[in-house]
Design a protein around this motif. Sequence first.
Motif, PDB file in Angstrom:
ATOM      1  N   ALA A   1      46.425   5.102  57.565  1.00 31.97           N
ATOM      2  CA  ALA A   1      46.614   3.709  57.977  1.00 31.97           C
ATOM      3  C   ALA A   1      45.316   2.916  57.831  1.00 31.97           C
ATOM      4  CB  ALA A   1      47.121   3.653  59.417  1.00 31.97           C
TER       5      ALA A   1
ATOM      6  N   CYS B   1      50.726   3.006  62.296  1.00 33.32           N
ATOM      7  CA  CYS B   1      50.371   4.356  61.852  1.00 33.32           C
ATOM      8  C   CYS B   1      51.660   5.120  61.620  1.00 33.32           C
ATOM      9  CB  CYS B   1      49.531   5.079  62.907  1.00 33.32           C
ATOM     10  SG  CYS B   1      47.912   4.368  63.177  1.00 33.32           S
TER      11      CYS B   1
ATOM     12  N   LEU C   1      46.521   8.403  61.244  1.00 28.49           N
ATOM     13  CA  LEU C   1      45.531   7.367  61.493  1.00 28.49           C
ATOM     14  C   LEU C   1      44.659   7.069  60.284  1.00 28.49           C
ATOM     15  CD1 LEU C   1      43.957   5.473  63.371  1.00 28.49           C
ATOM     16  CD2 LEU C   1      42.646   7.469  64.148  1.00 28.49           C
TER      17      LEU C   1
END
Length: 323
Positions: free
Chosen positions: A209, A201, A206
């Motif tokens: 990713a 990440c 987050l």
Amino acid sequence: ALFPPAFTGGENKAVAATVDCNPRYVYLDPYEGAKAVVAEAARNLSCVGAEPLAVTDNLNFGSPEKPIGYWQLAEACRGLAEGCRELATPVTGGNVSLYNETLDSQGNPQPIYPTPVVGMVGLIPDLSKICGQAWQVAGDVIYLLGLSESKITLGASEYLASIHGIVAGKPPRVDFDWERRVQKVCREGIRQGWVRSAHDCAEGGLVIALAECCITGKRGADISLKLPLDDSQRLDEVLFGEGGGRILVAVAPEQQEIWESYLQENLGQNWQKLGKVGNSEIGLRVLSSDGQTLINARIEEMGDRYLKAIERRLAVYTNTQER
């Protein structure tokens, strides 16, 4: 990049290489930003199963004859040195490019963002035991390894810059002890055959990713996020906040028990089970623990934005020039 066994004497070993830098981090805090460059490079190598070995650097800065330029260069070098000592990755060489400036709309010279690029190599002991970021199999269990939400910040983030047009705040501080622990767990999971995909990440946090894993694997994901019960953290910070020492992995269901036991032993409570890999039809769905839909994006849409971004930007520039 992976270099095959022919480069290592014919054994079943290989060398992985990566190049990293987040100039926005370095601009806002040269010392912490430079440490983060080293940490991210090592994390990227660990995500394919490689043990970080050594570094070469390419230092791109403005004029060192100006106080700010000199300070940026000195602090970035200090951060690079500390990062390399912490991760035992000696600097084997590099180069320096100074006086990088351009003119603004009023004709005044403006330096580039300080950009200490790090190229790092790592050793893969067994080329048959590596992985990439793409989801591999529907039904695989997705985990987030890493620091708690309290270490995540929107300062210096891609979200602030891209969505709000703001370049401000402090970048996340690097915890090298935690970087070493998380990266080691990831590498061991790959070598044991428990982990089928891994992705760090970084910029974008987050959700970005997760999206990258979906795009490259052409598979969706069903994610459930445990949000803070109080108002201690913003929702956009949970989704797009940035911080080091975080890696997404996907594990086969039959390996779930032994993997979670290994995580508990080595990371304590600093990991989360997020959800499962899906098929190409479901896209990326991120729900809160109470069922609220936070993200719902089709793979085709995400891939279009991701793969054609440079093409679109160049088209806008070309059209502007023609006018």
